[in-house]
Write a protein that holds these residues in place. Structure first.
Motif, PDB file in Angstrom:
ATOM      1  N   ALA A 304       4.806  12.140   7.579  1.00  0.00           N
ATOM      2  CA  ALA A 304       3.409  11.700   7.503  1.00  0.00           C
ATOM      3  C   ALA A 304       2.470  12.768   8.044  1.00  0.00           C
ATOM      4  O   ALA A 304       1.404  13.029   7.468  1.00  0.00           O
ATOM      5  CB  ALA A 304       3.228  10.392   8.278  1.00  0.00           C
ATOM      6  N   LEU A 305       2.851  13.406   9.145  1.00  0.00           N
ATOM      7  CA  LEU A 305       2.021  14.465   9.726  1.00  0.00           C
ATOM      8  C   LEU A 305       1.923  15.660   8.778  1.00  0.00           C
ATOM      9  O   LEU A 305       0.839  16.211   8.554  1.00  0.00           O
ATOM     10  CB  LEU A 305       2.602  14.903  11.075  1.00  0.00           C
ATOM     11  N   TYR A 306       3.054  16.062   8.228  1.00  0.00           N
ATOM     12  CA  TYR A 306       3.088  17.219   7.323  1.00  0.00           C
ATOM     13  C   TYR A 306       2.250  16.968   6.074  1.00  0.00           C
ATOM     14  O   TYR A 306       1.408  17.806   5.701  1.00  0.00           O
ATOM     15  CB  TYR A 306       4.540  17.510   6.940  1.00  0.00           C
ATOM     16  N   GLU A 307       2.438  15.827   5.442  1.00  0.00           N
ATOM     17  CA  GLU A 307       1.720  15.553   4.192  1.00  0.00           C
ATOM     18  C   GLU A 307       0.220  15.385   4.435  1.00  0.00           C
ATOM     19  O   GLU A 307      -0.600  15.808   3.615  1.00  0.00           O
ATOM     20  CB  GLU A 307       2.320  14.326   3.522  1.00  0.00           C
ATOM     21  N   THR A 308      -0.147  14.796   5.570  1.00  0.00           N
ATOM     22  CA  THR A 308      -1.565  14.666   5.906  1.00  0.00           C
ATOM     23  C   THR A 308      -2.181  16.020   6.227  1.00  0.00           C
ATOM     24  O   THR A 308      -3.310  16.322   5.820  1.00  0.00           O
ATOM     25  CB  THR A 308      -1.752  13.712   7.104  1.00  0.00           C
ATOM     26  N   ALA A 309      -1.425  16.858   6.935  1.00  0.00           N
ATOM     27  CA  ALA A 309      -1.917  18.196   7.278  1.00  0.00           C
ATOM     28  C   ALA A 309      -2.151  19.039   6.032  1.00  0.00           C
ATOM     29  O   ALA A 309      -3.116  19.815   5.964  1.00  0.00           O
ATOM     30  CB  ALA A 309      -0.930  18.890   8.215  1.00  0.00           C
ATOM     31  N   LEU A 310      -1.292  18.903   5.043  1.00  0.00           N
ATOM     32  CA  LEU A 310      -1.479  19.647   3.792  1.00  0.00           C
ATOM     33  C   LEU A 310      -2.781  19.244   3.114  1.00  0.00           C
ATOM     34  O   LEU A 310      -3.547  20.107   2.652  1.00  0.00           O
ATOM     35  CB  LEU A 310      -0.300  19.392   2.851  1.00  0.00           C
ATOM     36  N   VAL A 311      -3.045  17.941   3.064  1.00  0.00           N
ATOM     37  CA  VAL A 311      -4.259  17.444   2.409  1.00  0.00           C
ATOM     38  C   VAL A 311      -5.502  17.912   3.153  1.00  0.00           C
ATOM     39  O   VAL A 311      -6.513  18.300   2.552  1.00  0.00           O
ATOM     40  CB  VAL A 311      -4.224  15.908   2.324  1.00  0.00           C
ATOM     41  N   GLN A 312      -5.440  17.908   4.491  1.00  0.00           N
ATOM     42  CA  GLN A 312      -6.604  18.261   5.300  1.00  0.00           C
ATOM     43  C   GLN A 312      -6.675  19.742   5.651  1.00  0.00           C
ATOM     44  O   GLN A 312      -7.577  20.168   6.372  1.00  0.00           O
ATOM     45  CB  GLN A 312      -6.605  17.417   6.579  1.00  0.00           C
ATOM     46  N   ASN A 313      -5.695  20.514   5.172  1.00  0.00           N
ATOM     47  CA  ASN A 313      -5.658  21.950   5.433  1.00  0.00           C
ATOM     48  C   ASN A 313      -5.656  22.250   6.937  1.00  0.00           C
ATOM     49  O   ASN A 313      -6.429  23.068   7.445  1.00  0.00           O
ATOM     50  CB  ASN A 313      -6.838  22.659   4.769  1.00  0.00           C
ATOM     51  N   ILE A 314      -4.757  21.577   7.644  1.00  0.00           N
ATOM     52  CA  ILE A 314      -4.618  21.748   9.092  1.00  0.00           C
ATOM     53  C   ILE A 314      -3.271  22.394   9.385  1.00  0.00           C
ATOM     54  O   ILE A 314      -2.270  22.117   8.718  1.00  0.00           O
ATOM     55  CB  ILE A 314      -4.746  20.384   9.798  1.00  0.00           C
ATOM     56  N   GLY A 315      -3.228  23.250  10.386  1.00  0.00           N
ATOM     57  CA  GLY A 315      -2.000  23.923  10.776  1.00  0.00           C
ATOM     58  C   GLY A 315      -2.013  25.392  10.379  1.00  0.00           C
ATOM     59  O   GLY A 315      -2.971  25.897   9.776  1.00  0.00           O
ATOM     60  N   THR A 316      -0.920  26.070  10.733  1.00  0.00           N
ATOM     61  CA  THR A 316      -0.789  27.503  10.463  1.00  0.00           C
ATOM     62  C   THR A 316       0.423  27.758   9.585  1.00  0.00           C
ATOM     63  O   THR A 316       1.526  27.350   9.927  1.00  0.00           O
ATOM     64  CB  THR A 316      -0.635  28.287  11.769  1.00  0.00           C
ATOM     65  N   ASN A 317       0.235  28.405   8.460  1.00  0.00           N
ATOM     66  CA  ASN A 317       1.355  28.759   7.582  1.00  0.00           C
ATOM     67  C   ASN A 317       1.966  30.082   8.007  1.00  0.00           C
ATOM     68  O   ASN A 317       1.242  31.046   8.273  1.00  0.00           O
ATOM     69  CB  ASN A 317       0.886  28.840   6.136  1.00  0.00           C
ATOM     70  N   ILE A 318       3.301  30.112   8.088  1.00  0.00           N
ATOM     71  CA  ILE A 318       3.993  31.348   8.452  1.00  0.00           C
ATOM     72  C   ILE A 318       5.130  31.595   7.451  1.00  0.00           C
ATOM     73  O   ILE A 318       5.585  30.698   6.767  1.00  0.00           O
ATOM     74  CB  ILE A 318       4.578  31.286   9.880  1.00  0.00           C
ATOM     75  N   ARG A 319       5.568  32.861   7.381  1.00  0.00           N
ATOM     76  CA  ARG A 319       6.748  33.199   6.591  1.00  0.00           C
ATOM     77  C   ARG A 319       7.930  33.417   7.521  1.00  0.00           C
ATOM     78  O   ARG A 319       7.825  34.075   8.539  1.00  0.00           O
ATOM     79  CB  ARG A 319       6.500  34.493   5.789  1.00  0.00           C
ATOM     80  N   LEU A 320       9.066  32.859   7.155  1.00  0.00           N
ATOM     81  CA  LEU A 320      10.283  33.071   7.947  1.00  0.00           C
ATOM     82  C   LEU A 320      10.984  34.351   7.489  1.00  0.00           C
ATOM     83  O   LEU A 320      11.038  34.604   6.295  1.00  0.00           O
ATOM     84  CB  LEU A 320      11.224  31.886   7.796  1.00  0.00           C
TER      85      LEU A 320
END
Length: 320
Positions: A304-320
């Motif tokens: 739920a947190l991940y899918e909501t964050a994607l919609v709201q453009n929240i968080g930091t994207n990184i490459r592994l």
């Protein structure tokens, strides 16, 4: 991969949404829709380390947690960790997030679910024992499911009480917090008691007269040698709701009443059965509920947190 820190997680979902998410997980357990292996539990001195995997048809997740009681003397969080979320179809990790905040939110919801289904609907006060991170969440979420006007709280320190009041006011500014010097006073003032302590022995007096026709939510004890509620709670209730079958072997609040013959195996049921209607209880009499947590709650919360964050453009994207 998306990274979500504690501040981002804190306000990403409303308390109502968190409760709904955890209720969905409870029903999924009853329907056998997910796989939850037994969690790895390692004690190292007074510290505890947990590895908690779980699997659904869309995601799987692993929560790694440490519980270090000694951190409190250094003004550090006692519970820390990370939650890794993977896409079930590809196996790729899609998110990593602060597990301590996620755990606090979903456990607050688990306590509120106990209140929602195991207390009368007109409850307007609760008692609270323990006001650390989890105690604060219990107070916040309890006020979502019941019209709480007063919280009677066992006072251990002025600083801790001030923090509880400050955090609660952010969500429920009209709720009054009343400090109490002992547990007897709390039992005399309210019918719903939430225990969110790390006590190894019961935090309430084992007095049937004080305990009768009240409702008990135990959140804190998490080891076989820890029992938060006194024996007479189980004698009076005659039944015990738990949040998962794993809890039967993980905490003294379930192990001890069963081993002493106070409760029988058939007296212990998962609270998900109240949601599905398979079990019904009389909320006008003594009720008892023990939450020990389970990885599936974390998986549903992480999704739920991940899918909501994607919609709201929240968080930091990184490459592994």
């Amino acid at each position: 991969m998306l990274v979500l820190n504690d501040h981002e997680i804190a306000d990403l979902l409303s308390p109502d949404k968190v409760i709904t998410t955890v209720e969905t997980a409870l029903v999924a357990i009853e329907e056998g829709a997910c796989i939850v292996p037994k969690r790895m539990h390692i004690d190292w001195g007074e510290n505890t380390f947990l590895s908690m995997p779980s699997f659904s048809d869309t995601y799987f997740g692993t929560k790694l947690v440490s519980v270090v009681p000694g951190n409190s003397t250094q003004q550090l969080a006692v519970t820390n960790g990370a939650m890794l979320l993977n896409d079930a179809r590809t196996g790729f990790p899609v998110a990593i997030m602060n597990a301590a905040k996620l755990t606090a939110l979903r456990t607050g919801a688990l306590g509120a679910i106990g209140i929602r289904y195991m207390t009368p609907p007109d409850v307007d006060s609760i008692g609270l024992i323990g006001y650390g991170v989890q105690g604060i969440q219990q107070a916040i979420f309890a006020c979502v499911v019941r019209p709480v006007k007063k919280i009677y709280c066992l006072q251990r320190s002025a600083a801790g009480m001030a923090t509880l009041i400050s955090e609660l006011r952010k969500y429920h500014p009209s709720v009054e917090v009343i400090p109490c010097s002992d547990a007897v006073t709390i039992l005399q003032q309210t019918t719903v008691i939430v225990a969110a302590s790390r006590a190894a022995t019961p935090v309430l007096p084992d007095d049937a007269h004080l305990l009768e026709n009240k409702h008990f939510i135990s959140i804190g004890s998490y080891k076989p040698n820890m029992q938060e509620l006194p024996d007479n709670v189980f004698r009076l209730s005659g039944k015990l709701a738990i949040d998962s079958a794993f809890a039967k072997v993980e905490t003294g609040d379930i192990i001890n009443p069963l081993s002493k013959g106070i409760l029988q195996e058939e007296d212990v049921f998962t609270i998900g059965k109240l949601l599905t209607g398979e079990v019904k209880i009389d909320v006008t009499r003594t009720t008892a509920y023990k939450s020990a947590g389970m990885a599936l709650f974390d998986l549903f919360m992480a999704r739920a947190l991940y899918e909501t964050a994607l919609v709201q453009n929240i968080g930091t994207n990184i490459r592994l």
